[in-house]
Each structure stands twice: as structure tokens, then as C-alpha cells.
Design an enzyme around this catalytic site. Structure first.
Site, PDB file in Angstrom:
ATOM      1  N   ASP A  91       7.239  -4.217   5.413  1.00  0.00           N
ATOM      2  CA  ASP A  91       7.216  -3.080   6.335  1.00  0.00           C
ATOM      3  C   ASP A  91       8.296  -3.322   7.389  1.00  0.00           C
ATOM      4  OD1 ASP A  91       6.218  -5.011   8.009  1.00  0.00           O
ATOM      5  OD2 ASP A  91       4.249  -4.092   8.257  1.00  0.00           O
ATOM      6  N   SER A  92       8.458  -2.402   8.300  1.00  0.00           N
ATOM      7  CA  SER A  92       9.596  -2.488   9.221  1.00  0.00           C
ATOM      8  C   SER A  92       9.282  -3.260  10.498  1.00  0.00           C
ATOM      9  CB  SER A  92      10.012  -1.078   9.611  1.00  0.00           C
ATOM     10  OG  SER A  92       8.989  -0.490  10.404  1.00  0.00           O
ATOM     11  N   GLY A  93       8.021  -3.580  10.698  1.00  0.00           N
ATOM     12  CA  GLY A  93       7.612  -4.211  11.944  1.00  0.00           C
ATOM     13  C   GLY A  93       7.153  -3.196  12.980  1.00  0.00           C
ATOM     14  N   GLY A  94       7.461  -1.941  12.744  1.00  0.00           N
ATOM     15  CA  GLY A  94       7.122  -0.890  13.711  1.00  0.00           C
ATOM     16  C   GLY A  94       5.631  -0.835  13.993  1.00  0.00           C
ATOM     17  N   PHE A  95       4.839  -0.790  12.953  1.00  0.00           N
ATOM     18  CA  PHE A  95       3.397  -0.621  13.130  1.00  0.00           C
ATOM     19  C   PHE A  95       2.795  -1.761  13.961  1.00  0.00           C
ATOM     20  CE2 PHE A  95      -1.054  -1.049  11.838  1.00  0.00           C
ATOM     21  CZ  PHE A  95      -1.502   0.221  12.159  1.00  0.00           C
ATOM     22  N   ASP A 145      10.211   2.858  12.252  1.00  0.00           N
ATOM     23  CA  ASP A 145       9.717   4.142  12.747  1.00  0.00           C
ATOM     24  C   ASP A 145       8.828   3.944  13.966  1.00  0.00           C
ATOM     25  OD1 ASP A 145       7.728   2.801  11.294  1.00  0.00           O
ATOM     26  OD2 ASP A 145       6.700   4.660  10.783  1.00  0.00           O
ATOM     27  N   GLN A 204       6.710  10.942   9.563  1.00  0.00           N
ATOM     28  CA  GLN A 204       5.703  10.924  10.627  1.00  0.00           C
ATOM     29  C   GLN A 204       5.285  12.374  10.907  1.00  0.00           C
ATOM     30  OE1 GLN A 204       4.009   8.489  12.059  1.00  0.00           O
ATOM     31  NE2 GLN A 204       5.062   6.685  11.244  1.00  0.00           N
ATOM     32  N   GLY A 231       1.713   6.546   9.827  1.00  0.00           N
ATOM     33  CA  GLY A 231       0.966   7.077  10.964  1.00  0.00           C
ATOM     34  C   GLY A 231      -0.368   7.691  10.609  1.00  0.00           C
ATOM     35  N   ASP A 281      -1.236   0.579   0.338  1.00  0.00           N
ATOM     36  CA  ASP A 281      -1.539  -0.791   0.742  1.00  0.00           C
ATOM     37  C   ASP A 281      -2.619  -0.709   1.791  1.00  0.00           C
ATOM     38  OD1 ASP A 281       0.506   0.079   2.968  1.00  0.00           O
ATOM     39  OD2 ASP A 281      -0.512  -1.698   3.737  1.00  0.00           O
ATOM     40  N   CYS A 319     -18.451  -5.976 -12.581  1.00  0.00           N
ATOM     41  CA  CYS A 319     -17.126  -6.561 -12.336  1.00  0.00           C
ATOM     42  C   CYS A 319     -16.914  -7.764 -13.243  1.00  0.00           C
ATOM     43  CB  CYS A 319     -17.001  -6.973 -10.878  1.00  0.00           C
ATOM     44  SG  CYS A 319     -15.438  -7.756 -10.467  1.00  0.00           S
ATOM     45  N   CYS A 321     -14.523 -10.050 -12.746  1.00  0.00           N
ATOM     46  CA  CYS A 321     -13.648 -11.030 -12.076  1.00  0.00           C
ATOM     47  C   CYS A 321     -14.249 -12.429 -12.176  1.00  0.00           C
ATOM     48  CB  CYS A 321     -13.388 -10.632 -10.631  1.00  0.00           C
ATOM     49  SG  CYS A 321     -14.622 -11.179  -9.439  1.00  0.00           S
ATOM     50  N   CYS A 324     -17.417 -12.947 -10.001  1.00  0.00           N
ATOM     51  CA  CYS A 324     -18.649 -12.330 -10.508  1.00  0.00           C
ATOM     52  C   CYS A 324     -19.123 -12.976 -11.806  1.00  0.00           C
ATOM     53  CB  CYS A 324     -18.433 -10.827 -10.690  1.00  0.00           C
ATOM     54  SG  CYS A 324     -18.284  -9.975  -9.111  1.00  0.00           S
ATOM     55  N   HIS A 350     -12.846 -11.335  -5.238  1.00  0.00           N
ATOM     56  CA  HIS A 350     -13.610 -10.220  -5.808  1.00  0.00           C
ATOM     57  C   HIS A 350     -13.106  -8.876  -5.294  1.00  0.00           C
ATOM     58  CE1 HIS A 350     -16.534  -7.318  -6.979  1.00  0.00           C
ATOM     59  NE2 HIS A 350     -16.583  -6.957  -5.704  1.00  0.00           N
TER      60      HIS A 350
HETATM   61 ZN   LIG Z   1     -16.020  -9.397  -9.008  1.00  0.00          ZN
END
Ligand SMILES: [Zn+2]
Length: 380
Positions: A91-95, A145, A204, A231, A281, A319, A321, A324, A350
Site C-alpha cells: 500500500d502507499s502508506g497513506g492509510f 492518497d 476516493q 476510503g 485485503d 473445514c 485445514c 481443523c 484456520h
Molecule cells: Zn480450519
């Protein structure tokens, strides 16, 4: 720089596609686990590979402060430094500058802020953010941004949007200049491939659909290889988030990747992918895991609850995974209550598995042309 992106199948507005980065293909729609400081907290890289993570997100603000982008550059870039051969996005660091730091001062030039680590003073400008992201070397990098605060009036939101547009222009020309110099340098000295980083623009416009549309149109004039919707998820209702995404998607080009930043719950991921979002994300699966909250096919599960003390069953019976298939709810609860570091590790594995399985199921459903069966429980 263009980022090759092919759409393989469509079902309604939803699509399955593939971005071809210098570090391998990324199937979309994709969920990107957040690796803030070049680490998805508690989860080693080989496990992330096993889980099928195709691309991770790193935070420019955090990596700039520690260990420092010049150190990462010296270590061969972020991929080599963290031993991750698949794709990366920064990311740009803005957030973070807007959400984590105190005493910030915003001017046309950029943002002066104090580090949340030691209080030292720093300046991020659009050019500086791009330079740092070039040093880090992620496959996809983001324009700097201004994340408009929420709530904000229309006039304030427009001013902020205009600033983001001016900053986007500066990011683009700085990045293009770097590509030019890099190209001539490559030809002259190494004959190697030019940089394969791609710079995305960010839309934005706060909670105003017409500003969102205008921001999208004017950002597109700069011709980025991909577009993010920023945003959002800043305290507005879910309905509002959906409305802003829909307004923006109407305008954004269909042949470029479209990325909604910082969302969301599993059912939101599904909903937005169905609307035609390609990338998302969120810190939610990893952060919630460290607080003992598990996302499952039966809804949200608070593993510290005493009713799990003698529960032989897995966190999520549906699940597959490795957590689990091996550990009981009783054991996961015990680890959490005892404050064992393994609790965070297993819960995170998980939750990530659940998110990555969910988005995989969405891709499958799009390929089958049948989105009706994919969901599932609603999360608060
Ligand atoms: Zn799981």
C-alpha cells in the site's frame, strides 16, 4: 507499466481472471492476507504457500519505519528479504499515516507525521511513497492518497478527492520517470528486463456516489493498469459500502483489475466478488484470530467461551485445514486461555484457510456460472 490481466469467465458481473505478475500468476477474485511488517503475524511463509495464498500485502508505512526500505533494498527487495517468491502488493502508506499517527500536518506537498514507534518526525509525499515502494519492490504498488475521514461533509470530501487526484498525477509521473530511467539503465548496463512493478490508482470520494464516479473517471484519465477503491470500511454502514462500490464499479474499466481495499467479513468478500471486484485485503481474519475469534461455516465462534472446554470437535466441521483436521475446540480454547503463542498461530491458520477457501469457492461458482449456492452465513 502494464499488468497483463485476462478474464477467463464471467457470471453476471462477477468474473474469474488472472493477473500475470513477475512473481507468478494471481487468480482473481483474490483475497490478499495482510503481512504488515513483511510477516503475516504468526504464520511462516511455507504455511502460507500450503494455504494457497497467491499474493500478500505489505505496509509501506511500517516497513519504512522498520526495518527501513533502504535495508530491504540492500537485502534484495521484499520478496527475497522475507523469502516469498509469489506476488506482493504494497500500500502507499497513506492509510496508516492517517489512522496510526498523531500530530500529522497535511499540505499540498504531502503529510508530515510522527512515528508511532518513537515519535520521530517524517514527511511522506507522493514521490517519496513511490520511491519507498520501488525500493521494496512489490509487484503491485499503490498511489499515495488521502483517506478522507468519516463522516465528512460533501465540500470537505470533494477537496480531499481533488487532493488525491493531484497526488495520483504526481505518483504516476514520478513512477513513469523512474521506469524511463530504469529502461535506459537496463539497456545500457545489463540488458535485463525493465521493472515489472505496476502502479495502481485509488478512487476516493467518501460516501458520495457522484464523487466516487467523478473520482473514478478522472483517475482513469491517468491510465493506470489497475484501480483500487479506497476510503471504505471506515465506520459506515455495510449498505453504504456496497452502494459506494457499486457506483464506482459502474465507471471503472472492465478489462482492468478492480481492488477494494480493507474489506471485509467472509460474506462481504463473496458479495463484492459477485459484484465484479477482483481483489480484496483485510486484517480481519488475522487480527480476529489473535483475539480468539474464528470464522466458520457455522458463523463466528469465540473460542475462549467456556462451552468449548470439553468440546472434542474441530473449530469448523466443514473445514479441511490442518488445524481443523488435527486439533479440538477444547485444545484451542485451552491454548488461548493459557496465553500460549500457539493459540494465535493456529487460529490465524484456520481463519486464513477459511477466507482463502471462501474466495476459491467463489471462483469455482463463477466458473460453473452459478453463484446462487455459494453463501452461507452472515457475519456481524
Ligand atoms: Zn480450519
Amino acid at each position: 507499466m502494464t499488468l497483463p490481466f485476462d478474464i477467463e469467465t464471467q457470471a453476471g458481473a462477477a468474473r474469474v481472471g488472472q493477473m500475470r505478475t513477475a512473481h507468478g500468476p494471481v487468480e482473481t477474485p483474490v483475497f490478499m492476507p495482510v503481512g504488515t511488517v513483511a510477516s503475516v503475524k504468526g504464520v511462516p511463509q511455507d504455511t502460507l504457500e500450503e494455504l494457497g495464498a497467491q499474493i500478500l500485502l505489505g505496509n509501506t508505512y511500517h516497513l519504512y519505519l522498520r526495518p527501513g526500505h533502504e535495508l530491504v533494498r540492500k537485502m534484495g527487495g521484499l520478496h527475497r528479504f522475507m523469502s516469498w517468491e509469489r506476488a506482493l502488493l504494497t500500500d502507499s502508506g497513506g492509510f496508516q499515516v492517517f489512522s496510526l499517527t498523531s500530530l500529522r500536518k497535511i499540505t499540498e506537498e504531502g503529510v508530515t507525521f510522527r512515528s508511532h514507534l518513537d515519535g520521530s518526525s517524517h514527511l511522506f509525499t507522493p514521490e517519496r511513497s513511490i520511491d519507498i515502494q520501488i525500493a521494496l519492490g512489490a509487484d503491485i504498488i499503490m498511489s499515495f492518497d488521502e483517506c478522507t475521514e468519516h463522516p465528512a461533509g460533501e465540500r470537505r470530501t470533494r477537496e480531499s478527492m481533488e487532493m488525491t487526484l493531484r497526488w495520483a498525477r504526481r505518483c504516476k509521473s514520478h513512477f513513469d520517470a523512474h521506469l524511463q530511467s530504469r529502461k535506459s539503465c537496463d539497456l545500457r548496463e545489463r540488458g535485463g528486463a525493465p521493472s515489472r512493478q505496476a502502479l495502481f490508482g485509488i478512487v476516493q470520494g467518501g460516501m458520495y456516489a457522484h464523487l466516487r464516479r467523478e473520482s473514478a473517471e478522472r483517475t482513469m484519465e491517468l491510465d493506470f493498469p489497475g484501480y483500487a477503491i479506497g476510503g471504505l470500511s471506515v465506520g459506515e454502514s455495510r449498505e453504504k459500502t456496497r452502494e459506494m462500490i457499486a457506483a464506482t464499479l459502474e465507471v471503472l474499466p472492465k478489462d482492468k483489475p478492480r481492488y477494494v481495499m480493507g474489506v471485509g467479513y467472509p460474506d462481504e468478500i463473496v458479495q463484492y466478488a459477485c459484484m465484479g471486484v477482483d481483489m480484496m485485503d483485510c486484517v480481519l481474519p488475522t487480527r480476529a484470530a489473535r483475539h480468539g475469534l474464528l470464522f466458520t461455516s457455522e458463523g463466528r465462534l469465540n473460542i475462549k467461551n467456556s462451552r468449548f472446554a470439553e468440546d472434542h470437535g474441530p473449530a469448523d466441521p466443514k473445514c479441511g485445514c490442518k488445524v481443523c483436521s488435527r486439533y479440538s475446540r477444547a485444545y484451542l480454547r485451552h491454548l488461548f486461555v493459557a496465553g500460549e503463542p500457539l493459540a494465535g498461530v493456529l487460529n490465524t491458520i484456520h481463519n486464513l484457510s477459511y477466507y482463502l477457501d471462501t474466495i476459491r469457492a467463489v471462483r469455482h461458482a463463477i466458473r460453473l456460472g452459478n453463484l446462487s449456492g455459494i453463501f452461507q452465513v452472515a457475519y456481524p
